[in-house]
Motif scaffolding. Sequence first.
Motif, PDB file in Angstrom:
ATOM      1  N   ALA A   1      -9.604  46.909  45.072  1.00  0.00           N
ATOM      2  CA  ALA A   1      -9.838  47.107  46.493  1.00  0.00           C
ATOM      3  C   ALA A   1      -9.692  48.572  46.843  1.00  0.00           C
ATOM      4  CB  ALA A   1      -8.865  46.285  47.337  1.00  0.00           C
ATOM      5  N   ALA A   2     -10.436  48.979  47.853  1.00  0.00           N
ATOM      6  CA  ALA A   2     -10.286  50.297  48.463  1.00  0.00           C
ATOM      7  C   ALA A   2     -10.192  50.076  49.957  1.00  0.00           C
ATOM      8  CB  ALA A   2     -11.474  51.199  48.131  1.00  0.00           C
ATOM      9  N   ALA A   3      -9.214  50.701  50.597  1.00  0.00           N
ATOM     10  CA  ALA A   3      -8.985  50.469  52.017  1.00  0.00           C
ATOM     11  C   ALA A   3      -8.724  51.783  52.732  1.00  0.00           C
ATOM     12  CB  ALA A   3      -7.808  49.518  52.228  1.00  0.00           C
ATOM     13  N   LEU A   4      -9.295  51.905  53.915  1.00  0.00           N
ATOM     14  CA  LEU A   4      -9.044  53.045  54.783  1.00  0.00           C
ATOM     15  C   LEU A   4      -8.030  52.652  55.845  1.00  0.00           C
ATOM     16  CD1 LEU A   4     -12.594  54.557  55.486  1.00  0.00           C
ATOM     17  CD2 LEU A   4     -10.811  55.486  53.982  1.00  0.00           C
ATOM     18  N   PHE A   5      -7.068  53.543  56.070  1.00  0.00           N
ATOM     19  CA  PHE A   5      -6.048  53.335  57.092  1.00  0.00           C
ATOM     20  C   PHE A   5      -6.002  54.551  58.008  1.00  0.00           C
ATOM     21  CE2 PHE A   5      -4.721  50.725  53.549  1.00  0.00           C
ATOM     22  CZ  PHE A   5      -4.206  49.570  54.128  1.00  0.00           C
ATOM     23  N   SER A   6      -5.512  54.323  59.221  1.00  0.00           N
ATOM     24  CA  SER A   6      -5.215  55.446  60.104  1.00  0.00           C
ATOM     25  C   SER A   6      -3.916  56.081  59.644  1.00  0.00           C
ATOM     26  CB  SER A   6      -5.066  54.951  61.542  1.00  0.00           C
ATOM     27  OG  SER A   6      -3.852  54.216  61.689  1.00  0.00           O
ATOM     28  N   PRO A   7      -3.602  57.292  60.097  1.00  0.00           N
ATOM     29  CA  PRO A   7      -2.318  57.916  59.722  1.00  0.00           C
ATOM     30  C   PRO A   7      -1.110  57.095  60.149  1.00  0.00           C
ATOM     31  CG  PRO A   7      -3.817  59.552  60.608  1.00  0.00           C
ATOM     32  CD  PRO A   7      -4.455  58.217  60.866  1.00  0.00           C
ATOM     33  N   GLU A   8      -1.298  56.194  61.113  1.00  0.00           N
ATOM     34  CA  GLU A   8      -0.202  55.334  61.565  1.00  0.00           C
ATOM     35  C   GLU A   8      -0.116  54.032  60.771  1.00  0.00           C
ATOM     36  OE1 GLU A   8      -1.291  58.366  64.050  1.00  0.00           O
ATOM     37  OE2 GLU A   8      -2.596  56.622  63.760  1.00  0.00           O
ATOM     38  N   GLY A   9      -1.056  53.826  59.820  1.00  0.00           N
ATOM     39  CA  GLY A   9      -1.013  52.638  58.979  1.00  0.00           C
ATOM     40  C   GLY A   9      -1.885  51.494  59.440  1.00  0.00           C
ATOM     41  N   GLU A  10      -2.744  51.708  60.424  1.00  0.00           N
ATOM     42  CA  GLU A  10      -3.647  50.643  60.877  1.00  0.00           C
ATOM     43  C   GLU A  10      -4.814  50.508  59.897  1.00  0.00           C
ATOM     44  OE1 GLU A  10      -6.748  49.648  64.568  1.00  0.00           O
ATOM     45  OE2 GLU A  10      -5.561  51.508  64.534  1.00  0.00           O
ATOM     46  N   LEU A  11      -5.078  49.286  59.450  1.00  0.00           N
ATOM     47  CA  LEU A  11      -6.190  49.048  58.540  1.00  0.00           C
ATOM     48  C   LEU A  11      -7.503  49.224  59.286  1.00  0.00           C
ATOM     49  CD1 LEU A  11      -7.290  48.114  55.785  1.00  0.00           C
ATOM     50  CD2 LEU A  11      -7.123  45.755  56.630  1.00  0.00           C
ATOM     51  N   LEU A  12      -8.339  50.120  58.777  1.00  0.00           N
ATOM     52  CA  LEU A  12      -9.624  50.407  59.400  1.00  0.00           C
ATOM     53  C   LEU A  12     -10.792  49.732  58.689  1.00  0.00           C
ATOM     54  CD1 LEU A  12      -9.120  54.259  59.961  1.00  0.00           C
ATOM     55  CD2 LEU A  12      -8.666  52.394  61.580  1.00  0.00           C
ATOM     56  N   LEU A  13     -10.729  49.678  57.376  1.00  0.00           N
ATOM     57  CA  LEU A  13     -11.854  49.160  56.610  1.00  0.00           C
ATOM     58  C   LEU A  13     -11.398  48.852  55.203  1.00  0.00           C
ATOM     59  CD1 LEU A  13     -14.988  48.692  56.572  1.00  0.00           C
ATOM     60  CD2 LEU A  13     -15.199  51.049  55.791  1.00  0.00           C
ATOM     61  N   LEU A  14     -11.825  47.719  54.653  1.00  0.00           N
ATOM     62  CA  LEU A  14     -11.468  47.330  53.296  1.00  0.00           C
ATOM     63  C   LEU A  14     -12.659  46.702  52.607  1.00  0.00           C
ATOM     64  CD1 LEU A  14      -8.251  45.733  51.922  1.00  0.00           C
ATOM     65  CD2 LEU A  14     -10.420  44.569  51.496  1.00  0.00           C
ATOM     66  N   ARG A  15     -12.861  47.067  51.352  1.00  0.00           N
ATOM     67  CA  ARG A  15     -13.908  46.454  50.532  1.00  0.00           C
ATOM     68  C   ARG A  15     -13.322  46.135  49.161  1.00  0.00           C
ATOM     69  NH1 ARG A  15     -15.735  46.174  54.824  1.00  0.00           N
ATOM     70  NH2 ARG A  15     -17.785  46.841  55.607  1.00  0.00           N
ATOM     71  N   GLU A  16     -13.809  45.055  48.556  1.00  0.00           N
ATOM     72  CA  GLU A  16     -13.365  44.638  47.230  1.00  0.00           C
ATOM     73  C   GLU A  16     -14.535  44.632  46.258  1.00  0.00           C
ATOM     74  OE1 GLU A  16     -10.086  41.369  47.342  1.00  0.00           O
ATOM     75  OE2 GLU A  16     -11.424  40.962  49.023  1.00  0.00           O
TER      76      GLU A  16
ATOM     77  N   LEU B   1       1.483  50.453  52.846  1.00  0.00           N
ATOM     78  CA  LEU B   1       0.048  50.261  52.643  1.00  0.00           C
ATOM     79  C   LEU B   1      -0.308  49.178  51.619  1.00  0.00           C
ATOM     80  CD1 LEU B   1      -1.335  53.915  52.839  1.00  0.00           C
ATOM     81  CD2 LEU B   1      -1.006  52.236  54.667  1.00  0.00           C
ATOM     82  N   PRO B   2       0.346  49.113  50.455  1.00  0.00           N
ATOM     83  CA  PRO B   2      -0.055  48.076  49.498  1.00  0.00           C
ATOM     84  C   PRO B   2       0.051  46.660  50.043  1.00  0.00           C
ATOM     85  CG  PRO B   2       1.274  49.738  48.413  1.00  0.00           C
ATOM     86  CD  PRO B   2       1.360  50.019  49.884  1.00  0.00           C
ATOM     87  N   GLU B   3       1.135  46.369  50.760  1.00  0.00           N
ATOM     88  CA  GLU B   3       1.292  45.030  51.330  1.00  0.00           C
ATOM     89  C   GLU B   3       0.209  44.742  52.365  1.00  0.00           C
ATOM     90  OE1 GLU B   3       4.593  42.361  53.816  1.00  0.00           O
ATOM     91  OE2 GLU B   3       5.118  44.333  53.002  1.00  0.00           O
ATOM     92  N   ARG B   4      -0.129  45.726  53.192  1.00  0.00           N
ATOM     93  CA  ARG B   4      -1.166  45.528  54.193  1.00  0.00           C
ATOM     94  C   ARG B   4      -2.533  45.374  53.546  1.00  0.00           C
ATOM     95  NH1 ARG B   4       0.738  49.720  59.074  1.00  0.00           N
ATOM     96  NH2 ARG B   4       2.773  48.710  59.401  1.00  0.00           N
ATOM     97  N   GLN B   5      -2.756  46.114  52.462  1.00  0.00           N
ATOM     98  CA  GLN B   5      -4.029  45.958  51.755  1.00  0.00           C
ATOM     99  C   GLN B   5      -4.129  44.582  51.116  1.00  0.00           C
ATOM    100  OE1 GLN B   5      -4.796  47.751  47.798  1.00  0.00           O
ATOM    101  NE2 GLN B   5      -6.387  48.945  48.828  1.00  0.00           N
ATOM    102  N   ARG B   6      -3.087  44.180  50.409  1.00  0.00           N
ATOM    103  CA  ARG B   6      -3.116  42.888  49.733  1.00  0.00           C
ATOM    104  C   ARG B   6      -3.309  41.738  50.721  1.00  0.00           C
ATOM    105  NH1 ARG B   6      -1.164  41.032  44.898  1.00  0.00           N
ATOM    106  NH2 ARG B   6      -1.901  43.058  44.182  1.00  0.00           N
ATOM    107  N   ALA B   7      -2.683  41.828  51.880  1.00  0.00           N
ATOM    108  CA  ALA B   7      -2.822  40.773  52.883  1.00  0.00           C
ATOM    109  C   ALA B   7      -4.256  40.625  53.367  1.00  0.00           C
ATOM    110  CB  ALA B   7      -1.897  41.060  54.066  1.00  0.00           C
ATOM    111  N   ALA B   8      -5.040  41.704  53.287  1.00  0.00           N
ATOM    112  CA  ALA B   8      -6.430  41.669  53.749  1.00  0.00           C
ATOM    113  C   ALA B   8      -7.422  41.386  52.630  1.00  0.00           C
ATOM    114  CB  ALA B   8      -6.779  42.997  54.428  1.00  0.00           C
TER     115      ALA B   8
END
Length: 295
Positions: free
Chosen positions: A185-200, A166-173
């Motif tokens: 940053a705060a980010a929502l992911f699915s249980p499978e790790g798909e990024l759903l929503l991110l805000r900074e 998750l941290p790498e996927r969040q940072r990339a976005a």
Amino acid sequence: MPAMNASVFLPPTSYDYVTVHKVQGSAIAAASDVLAAEEPLEIRVGYGPAGQREHRTLSITMRTPGHDFELAAGFLLTEGLIASRQDLQGVLYCPDVAKEEERENVVRAELAPAAAPELPRLERHFYTSSSCGVCGKTSIAAVHAAACPVLPAEGPHVAAAVIHQLPERQRAAQALFEQTGGLHAAALFSPEGELLLLREDVGRHNALDKVIGAALLQEQLPLHHAVLLVSGRASFELVQKAVVAGIPVLAAVGAPSSLAVSAAQDFGMTLCGFVRQDRFNIYSHPWRITALTQS
């Protein structure tokens, strides 16, 4: 006013020891961990001419115990309630707190008789309370009183490998972070790790509010099948906000506070901290994290 003390010593109440589940790769083991304490400090203010003094609660702020008088004085200055040292007669632990264990969580700043604070204009900025004294347990009880439900005792189940990613996927976005290096940053992911929503945002609480607000406007609440990752540490306020939104799994790059762990345990949330470098700790409800080898 007590003499100034430049010591950085913090009382024993500034930290707490807890048992955690340490995760290294796919292995998990129980261990002891030290948390920075987080307790609410109620700041009261006394003002008015001699013989006509008034006292009221100004703010409740979450803090690590220690240097409470300095905290209260700095708060009054930076928020414009006082303009100089001459406006402040002194700060003391409030003597009229009913419970002994709450006494060091309530301070009262006595303003000089000539000081005339504009208190009404500040009300919109601070959470105020008419209660006499506060503590961690009453803070969590206040969340219950606000009709915040305990999270469902069911899924989602999230693989440890997903949490690691998750941290790498969040940072990339994080487009703004790449430009400034100074945003949470705060980010929502699915249980499978798909990024759903991110805000900074410059404040981690603001970033989470933006995420929850976006989900609210899209009628996506409650977020019972989402995983939340926040940059920085996990505080009581972040746990509280996530619980209100129905988020069952909260992961943080940094450390949680003691009150955050207590709240997460109480509300049925899985709280993970130190999510970095192929490791993390699970502080509450570890049953949602799967594919672990016990040791």
